[in-house]
Scaffold this active site. Sequence first.
Site, PDB file in Angstrom:
ATOM      1  N   HIS A 310       0.852  -1.188   0.000  1.00 50.62           N
ATOM      2  CA  HIS A 310       0.000   0.000   0.000  1.00 50.62           C
ATOM      3  C   HIS A 310       0.881   1.228   0.000  1.00 50.62           C
ATOM      4  O   HIS A 310       1.943   1.224   0.615  1.00 50.62           O
ATOM      5  CB  HIS A 310      -0.915   0.007   1.244  1.00 50.62           C
ATOM      6  CG  HIS A 310      -2.063   0.935   1.103  1.00 50.62           C
ATOM      7  ND1 HIS A 310      -1.962   2.263   1.413  1.00 50.62           N
ATOM      8  CD2 HIS A 310      -3.320   0.733   0.647  1.00 50.62           C
ATOM      9  CE1 HIS A 310      -3.129   2.837   1.168  1.00 50.62           C
ATOM     10  NE2 HIS A 310      -3.969   1.933   0.693  1.00 50.62           N
ATOM     11  N   ASP A 368      -7.980  -5.428   0.122  1.00 47.64           N
ATOM     12  CA  ASP A 368      -8.487  -6.278  -0.957  1.00 47.64           C
ATOM     13  C   ASP A 368      -8.108  -7.741  -0.806  1.00 47.64           C
ATOM     14  O   ASP A 368      -8.605  -8.593  -1.537  1.00 47.64           O
ATOM     15  CB  ASP A 368      -7.962  -5.766  -2.307  1.00 47.64           C
ATOM     16  CG  ASP A 368      -8.563  -4.420  -2.640  1.00 47.64           C
ATOM     17  OD1 ASP A 368      -9.773  -4.267  -2.450  1.00 47.64           O
ATOM     18  OD2 ASP A 368      -7.823  -3.522  -3.071  1.00 47.64           O
TER      19      ASP A 368
HETATM   20  N1  CMC Z   1       4.197  -7.521  -4.822  1.00 49.93           N
HETATM   21  C1  CMC Z   1       5.548  -7.476  -4.971  1.00 49.93           C
HETATM   22  N2  CMC Z   1       6.280  -6.355  -4.851  1.00 49.93           N
HETATM   23  C2  CMC Z   1       5.639  -5.225  -4.530  1.00 49.93           C
HETATM   24  C3  CMC Z   1       4.242  -5.190  -4.328  1.00 49.93           C
HETATM   25  C4  CMC Z   1       3.525  -6.395  -4.484  1.00 49.93           C
HETATM   26  N3  CMC Z   1       2.204  -6.411  -4.309  1.00 49.93           N
HETATM   27  N4  CMC Z   1       3.874  -3.925  -4.023  1.00 49.93           N
HETATM   28  C5  CMC Z   1       4.992  -3.202  -4.035  1.00 49.93           C
HETATM   29  N5  CMC Z   1       6.067  -3.969  -4.335  1.00 49.93           N
HETATM   30  C6  CMC Z   1       7.465  -3.548  -4.387  1.00 49.93           C
HETATM   31  C7  CMC Z   1       7.751  -2.772  -5.668  1.00 49.93           C
HETATM   32  O1  CMC Z   1       8.200  -3.610  -6.699  1.00 49.93           O
HETATM   33  C8  CMC Z   1       8.784  -1.776  -5.208  1.00 49.93           C
HETATM   34  O2  CMC Z   1      10.015  -2.437  -5.199  1.00 49.93           O
HETATM   35  P1  CMC Z   1      11.389  -1.591  -5.482  1.00 49.93           P
HETATM   36  O3  CMC Z   1      11.477  -0.596  -4.380  1.00 49.93           O
HETATM   37  O4  CMC Z   1      12.469  -2.628  -5.438  1.00 49.93           O
HETATM   38  O5  CMC Z   1      11.211  -0.945  -6.820  1.00 49.93           O
HETATM   39  C9  CMC Z   1       8.409  -1.474  -3.761  1.00 49.93           C
HETATM   40  O6  CMC Z   1       7.677  -2.628  -3.319  1.00 49.93           O
HETATM   41  C10 CMC Z   1       7.536  -0.246  -3.619  1.00 49.93           C
HETATM   42  O7  CMC Z   1       6.438  -0.360  -4.519  1.00 49.93           O
HETATM   43  P2  CMC Z   1       5.808   0.872  -5.295  1.00 49.93           P
HETATM   44  O8  CMC Z   1       5.088   0.397  -6.500  1.00 49.93           O
HETATM   45  O9  CMC Z   1       6.841   1.928  -5.493  1.00 49.93           O
HETATM   46  O10 CMC Z   1       4.780   1.379  -4.197  1.00 49.93           O
HETATM   47  P3  CMC Z   1       3.515   2.250  -4.454  1.00 49.93           P
HETATM   48  O11 CMC Z   1       3.239   2.924  -3.181  1.00 49.93           O
HETATM   49  O12 CMC Z   1       3.701   3.119  -5.655  1.00 49.93           O
HETATM   50  O13 CMC Z   1       2.378   1.198  -4.815  1.00 49.93           O
HETATM   51  C11 CMC Z   1       0.566  -0.315  -4.651  1.00 49.93           C
HETATM   52  C12 CMC Z   1       1.396   0.780  -3.948  1.00 49.93           C
HETATM   53  C13 CMC Z   1      -0.667  -0.614  -3.817  1.00 49.93           C
HETATM   54  C14 CMC Z   1       0.107   0.198  -6.031  1.00 49.93           C
HETATM   55  C15 CMC Z   1       1.460  -1.585  -4.805  1.00 49.93           C
HETATM   56  O14 CMC Z   1       1.852  -2.065  -3.543  1.00 49.93           O
HETATM   57  C16 CMC Z   1       0.759  -2.678  -5.599  1.00 49.93           C
HETATM   58  O15 CMC Z   1       0.801  -2.648  -6.838  1.00 49.93           O
HETATM   59  N6  CMC Z   1       0.077  -3.658  -4.902  1.00 49.93           N
HETATM   60  C17 CMC Z   1      -0.700  -4.688  -5.571  1.00 49.93           C
HETATM   61  C18 CMC Z   1      -2.046  -4.106  -5.991  1.00 49.93           C
HETATM   62  C19 CMC Z   1      -2.986  -3.931  -4.826  1.00 49.93           C
HETATM   63  O16 CMC Z   1      -3.136  -4.807  -3.980  1.00 49.93           O
HETATM   64  N7  CMC Z   1      -3.669  -2.759  -4.805  1.00 49.93           N
HETATM   65  C20 CMC Z   1      -4.676  -2.458  -3.786  1.00 49.93           C
HETATM   66  C21 CMC Z   1      -4.268  -1.294  -2.933  1.00 49.93           C
HETATM   67  S1  CMC Z   1      -5.295  -1.180  -1.440  1.00 49.93           S
HETATM   68  C22 CMC Z   1      -6.872  -0.781  -2.013  1.00 49.93           C
HETATM   69  C23 CMC Z   1      -6.973   0.607  -2.484  1.00 49.93           C
HETATM   70  O17 CMC Z   1      -6.818   1.525  -1.671  1.00 49.93           O
HETATM   71  O18 CMC Z   1      -7.244   0.787  -3.675  1.00 49.93           O
END
Ligand code: CMC
Length: 445
Positions: A310, A368
């Site tokens: 998140h 989720d």
């Molecule tokens: N699985 C594996 N690696 C992950 C995941 C994951 N689900 N989420 C983040 N990472 C890694 C990512 O690869 C990155 O690694 P690095 O620093 O080496 O590049 C690091 O963790 C930080 O990730 P980010 O994408 O920069 O973080 P963000 O804050 O931009 O993204 C997120 C947050 C929710 C989009 C992401 O965690 C994700 O894609 N999760 C899966 C989708 C999901 O479950 N979404 C629902 C969110 S909660 C409901 C809502 O509020 O909508």
Amino acid sequence: MPDNKKFYTLFDNENGNSYEIPVLDGTVGPDVLDITNLYKESGLFTYDPGFTSTASCKSKITYIDGEQGILRHRGYDIKELAENSNFMEVCYLLLHGDLPSTEDQNKFRDAITNHTMINEQLMFLYRGFKRGAHPMAIMVGVVGALSAFYHDSTDINDPNQRMIASHRLIAKMPTIGAMAYKYSIGQPYVYPKNELTYSENFLNMMFAVPTQKYKVNKVLAKAIDKFFILHSDHEQNASTSTVRLAGSSNANPFACIAAGIASLWGPAHGGANEAVIKMLSKIGSKDKINEFIEKSKDKNDPFRLMGFGHRVYKNYDPRAAVMKKTAHEVLEELNIKNDPLLEIALELEKIALNDEYFIEKKLYPNVDFYSGIILKAMGIPINMFTVLFAIGRTAGWVSQWKEMIEDPIKKIGRPRQLYIGENTRSYKPEEKREKISLFKRLWFK
Ligand code: CMC
């Protein structure tokens, strides 16, 4: 020097100038640098892709402490609300700022109940969609179209119309969502029933058929109510920010909420609940979990563990904890023993929470992760999951939209950019341009 007690000083090493940046403090949470006058005074913009360090507004609605895993609406802890309150009461709380008295609660319930039907003419709009269209596609279209029907609540400058539009949106979303489902499976629409609660009514519109009596299961209705509470608001997330940005141009509330629904649909946001079930089904058995964990850690693989991570929570999402408990309650009520998806989810959570990669990056289950298990067990089709998220989130969207319109410093949202394209060029006639096809180069990158 600004009047504020606290300020930061920004030094420009090149010309020796310095700028005072006032610090704003909220009730709780980190201080915020007020850069409103930065460009005027220094000629500088700030750069923050994805708004990871930017507060886009002041708000009194929701507070999140991502490090501690805290979520509060109007000061009330989400766990307490999920356990003791009901969705109608939470809608009132978000919109009006306080829990309602018995009298206000009854009045509010009446106002919502009396707006649950949709204009009969809107039914024809559904027929224009392909059977089997994704219900979120229908939601974007139908909710946007409400502005063509309810002209008496689109004047955003009239507080009464703003409130009526908010009530209409909260009231009509379950009707519109259930109709999208009924249309997709070719069953007749079921009209809302005033004697049922908000969540019972939704289940009735989803599952009743004219040929036989349908009795809403109270335990399942309670679980849906909890689902709506847990999804009701979440500060300045992508869809809420979309609603605020659309509304900042004074667009009508129905158009703004349709924009929010479009943003919510993405799998990185509300679409994740659908993606989690697809992922758990694809994993298929516990012995495949490690393979998927490894895949999610591979930088060259776009796969991510859905329902994990998140932007704000760097701790267990407090909503996920309530969802997990509710999942057990629902499966017990439905007498589902050893649900294979729940088994995989529990094991996946255990392995991920002990994996160095997930620990180091502070990736925990989010709201989720368990919600899809509950909805699937109740017989709600996967493509309706995000629709349910949208129904719950409408309470937050309208509250945030209303707060923005009523904010005395409301301005049209207009971010700037760091331009990295070509500088000035002179127009070249066709015969003097590069020989290689630009079209090919751009298209087949
Ligand atoms: N699985 C594996 N690696 C992950 C995941 C994951 N689900 N989420 C983040 N990472 C890694 C990512 O690869 C990155 O690694 P690095 O620093 O080496 O590049 C690091 O963790 C930080 O990730 P980010 O994408 O920069 O973080 P963000 O804050 O931009 O993204 C997120 C947050 C929710 C989009 C992401 O965690 C994700 O894609 N999760 C899966 C989708 C999901 O479950 N979404 C629902 C969110 S909660 C409901 C809502 O509020 O909508």
